[in-house]
Write an enzyme that holds these catalytic residues in place. Sequence first.
Site, short mmCIF file in Angstrom:
data_model
loop_
_atom_site.label_atom_id
_atom_site.label_comp_id
_atom_site.label_asym_id
_atom_site.label_seq_id
_atom_site.Cartn_x
_atom_site.Cartn_y
_atom_site.Cartn_z
N GLU A 1 32.50 48.17 52.79
CA GLU A 1 33.27 47.03 53.33
C GLU A 1 34.68 47.18 52.78
O GLU A 1 34.93 46.86 51.62
CB GLU A 1 32.66 45.69 52.87
CG GLU A 1 31.22 45.46 53.28
CD GLU A 1 31.07 45.11 54.76
OE1 GLU A 1 32.09 44.94 55.45
OE2 GLU A 1 29.92 45.02 55.22
N CYS B 1 40.32 40.00 52.79
CA CYS B 1 40.29 41.16 53.70
C CYS B 1 40.43 40.75 55.14
O CYS B 1 41.05 41.46 55.93
CB CYS B 1 39.01 41.95 53.48
SG CYS B 1 37.52 40.97 53.71
P1 NAD Z 1 39.33 48.36 44.50
O1 NAD Z 1 38.90 49.25 45.60
O2 NAD Z 1 40.47 48.75 43.67
O3 NAD Z 1 38.12 48.10 43.48
C1 NAD Z 1 36.86 47.62 43.90
C2 NAD Z 1 35.81 47.95 42.85
O4 NAD Z 1 35.62 49.38 42.78
C3 NAD Z 1 36.14 47.52 41.42
O5 NAD Z 1 34.96 47.01 40.83
C4 NAD Z 1 36.58 48.83 40.76
O6 NAD Z 1 36.41 48.83 39.35
C5 NAD Z 1 35.62 49.81 41.41
N1 NAD Z 1 36.03 51.23 41.40
C6 NAD Z 1 37.28 51.74 41.40
N2 NAD Z 1 37.24 53.09 41.43
C7 NAD Z 1 35.91 53.45 41.48
C8 NAD Z 1 35.23 54.70 41.55
N3 NAD Z 1 35.87 55.85 41.60
N4 NAD Z 1 33.88 54.68 41.60
C9 NAD Z 1 33.19 53.52 41.58
N5 NAD Z 1 33.79 52.29 41.50
C10 NAD Z 1 35.15 52.26 41.45
O7 NAD Z 1 39.56 46.94 45.24
P2 NAD Z 1 40.26 45.63 44.69
O8 NAD Z 1 41.70 45.92 44.43
O9 NAD Z 1 39.42 45.06 43.58
O10 NAD Z 1 40.11 44.66 45.99
C11 NAD Z 1 41.02 44.60 47.03
C12 NAD Z 1 40.59 45.44 48.23
O11 NAD Z 1 39.27 45.08 48.66
C13 NAD Z 1 41.45 45.22 49.47
O12 NAD Z 1 41.74 46.46 50.06
C14 NAD Z 1 40.57 44.39 50.40
O13 NAD Z 1 40.87 44.48 51.77
C15 NAD Z 1 39.24 44.93 50.08
N6 NAD Z 1 38.20 43.97 50.49
C16 NAD Z 1 37.39 44.25 51.56
C17 NAD Z 1 36.43 43.31 51.97
C18 NAD Z 1 35.50 43.56 53.15
O14 NAD Z 1 34.49 42.87 53.23
N7 NAD Z 1 35.79 44.49 54.04
C19 NAD Z 1 36.32 42.12 51.28
C20 NAD Z 1 37.17 41.87 50.21
C21 NAD Z 1 38.10 42.81 49.81
#
Ligand code: NAD
Length: 456
Positions: free
Chosen positions: A229, A263
Site C-alpha cells: 500500500e 495517502c
Molecule cells: P516509509 O516508507 O519511509 O516507512 C514505512 C515503514 O517502513 C517504516 O516503519 C520504516 O521504518 C520501514 N522501512 C523503511 N525502510 C525499510 C526497509 N528497507 N525494509 C523494511 N522496512 C523498512 O513511509 P513513511 O514516511 O513512514 O510514510 C509516508 C508514506 O506512506 C507516503 O508515501 C504515503 O503515501 C504512504 N502511505 C500509503 C498508504 C496506502 O494505504 N497506500 C497509507 C498511508 C501512507
Amino acid sequence: MTHTEELVSINPATLEEVGRTPVTTPDELDSRIEDAHTAFSTWRTDRTYRQGLLASCSYELMRKIPEIVPLLSMEQGKTAEDAGGEVWISAKCLAHNAQVEWDDVTAAPEAAGRTARIEHRPLGVVAAIVPWNFPIFLMMAKIAPALAAGNTVVVKPAESVSLVVGKVVEILQSVLPKGVLDIVHGGPDIGRALVEHRRIRKVSFTGSTGVGRQIMRQAADTVTPVTLELGGNDPAIVLGDADIDYAAAFLAKSAFFNSGQMCIAPKRAYVPADQVDRFCEAFATAMDTLPVGYGLAPGTKIGPLHNKAQIDFVQGLLDKAVAGGGTVVKGGGRGTDLPGYFLEPTLIRDVDDTADIVALEQFGPVFPVVAYTDVEDVLATLDEQDYGLGASVWGSVENAEKIADRIDAGQVWINQHNALEVELPFGGVKSSGFGREGGTAGVHDFLDTRVVSIKN
Ligand code: NAD
C-alpha cells in the site's frame, strides 16, 4: 539483556521528548517470530474462537480511547479529535473483521478417477510494516484481517510512533493468546531483518513507493508474497457542471485532514479555467474553519507536520512553485508561535502539471489548483502519471461516471474524497501498489489456496 539503542519520540508541535523505546535486538526479533510461529499451530484451528477474541479486542480498544488519544496526539502531532477518530475506526476495523465469513473449503470440478477439494488456508507468520501518518489504523488494517484469517502477526511501526503503537499492541495482547500478536521496534534494519526472516510467510507493507520497491526486492530471496500500500497523488477533477462551492468546501477539509499527510488526500484540483476564481474563493473561505495549533488544545483543527524532513520537503515545493509563477491565494505562514513543524493550510494557483508541487506526492497542507480548458488533457495527464491510488470527480453523476470510468486507480469517488470504509476493499494500482485491505478482500489477501486430490 541491556539495550544500548533507544528510539526517542519527539512531540512535533513542541519539539519536546515524549519518551523512549528500546530498539529490538536480533535475538529478541528471532524469539518473537518463533513465538508467533508456535502460536500459529493453535490459532489457525478455530475461527469462532478467533472471532470472539477479535470482537473483545475491538471492545477493549474502544474502552481505552481516552488513554490512547493524548499519546497519539503528542507523538504523531494530530489533533485530539482526529486521534480519537483514528482509534475509533481501528476498533471498527477489528469488529468488521471479527464478522467476515468465507468458505474454508470450496468444491472442485468433478473429474473421473479422483475426488478433489479446494482449501483456503492461513499462511503462517505475517510481517506488518507501517508508517507514521495513521500509525494505529494502518496497523489495524493489516493485523485485523490477518488474525481473522488465522495467521499470527509481528508488527514493525515507524520508529517515531513506537510508544503509541506499542501501547495499542499491549492492549490487544491483553486479550490474545501469547505469540499471536507481537511487535518489534527499530528502523529500516529491523524492518529488513523481519522481511528477510525465513519464518515470515507474508509481508504486508504500507509506506512510501521507494521503500515498497526495496521491500519487494528484500522479499525476493525467500520468495515471500507481499502486499504493498504505497504513495499516492490523488487528483480531484472538477467538471463544468459541478457545484463549485460544495466541491471547494469539501476538498478544503479533505486536503488538509491530518495536515495533508494522508495517502488518499486530494493533492491537486483540476478546475475549468473560467471557474478557478470562484473555486479559489470558496476554498479560501472554507480554510477559515481550520485553525492551526497544538493538537491537544481545544479548537485546533490542523496540527504540525510530523517531522523536519517532511516540512522541509513541502516548504521547498511551495517555495519552488512560487518562484515559478505560482500565486499563494491564502496561507503560506506557520499559523502559530509554537516551535514545532508548522505550516498552515495553503492554497496555490497559477501552477501547471510541470510544477513539482503538482507532479510529486507533496504529503503536506499545500493544495494546488490547475486550470484546464479540455478535460481530455487532464485525462491524458493522469494516464501518464505513475500513481494510481485514488481520484475524485465532481459534477453531475452522469458526467462524472463517464470520466471516472477512464481513470486507473484503486478507488474513484464521485462528489466526495477521502471516503474510507472498513467494509470496502482498499488499495492501489501502478506505483501505488497492489493487494487489497478492507472488506472481505482484506481477509482473502491473507489466505492461500491448497488443493487436496484423492485417487478413487
Ligand atoms: P516509509 O516508507 O519511509 O516507512 C514505512 C515503514 O517502513 C517504516 O516503519 C520504516 O521504518 C520501514 N522501512 C523503511 N525502510 C525499510 C526497509 N528497507 N525494509 C523494511 N522496512 C523498512 O513511509 P513513511 O514516511 O513512514 O510514510 C509516508 C508514506 O506512506 C507516503 O508515501 C504515503 O503515501 C504512504 N502511505 C500509503 C498508504 C496506502 O494505504 N497506500 C497509507 C498511508 C501512507
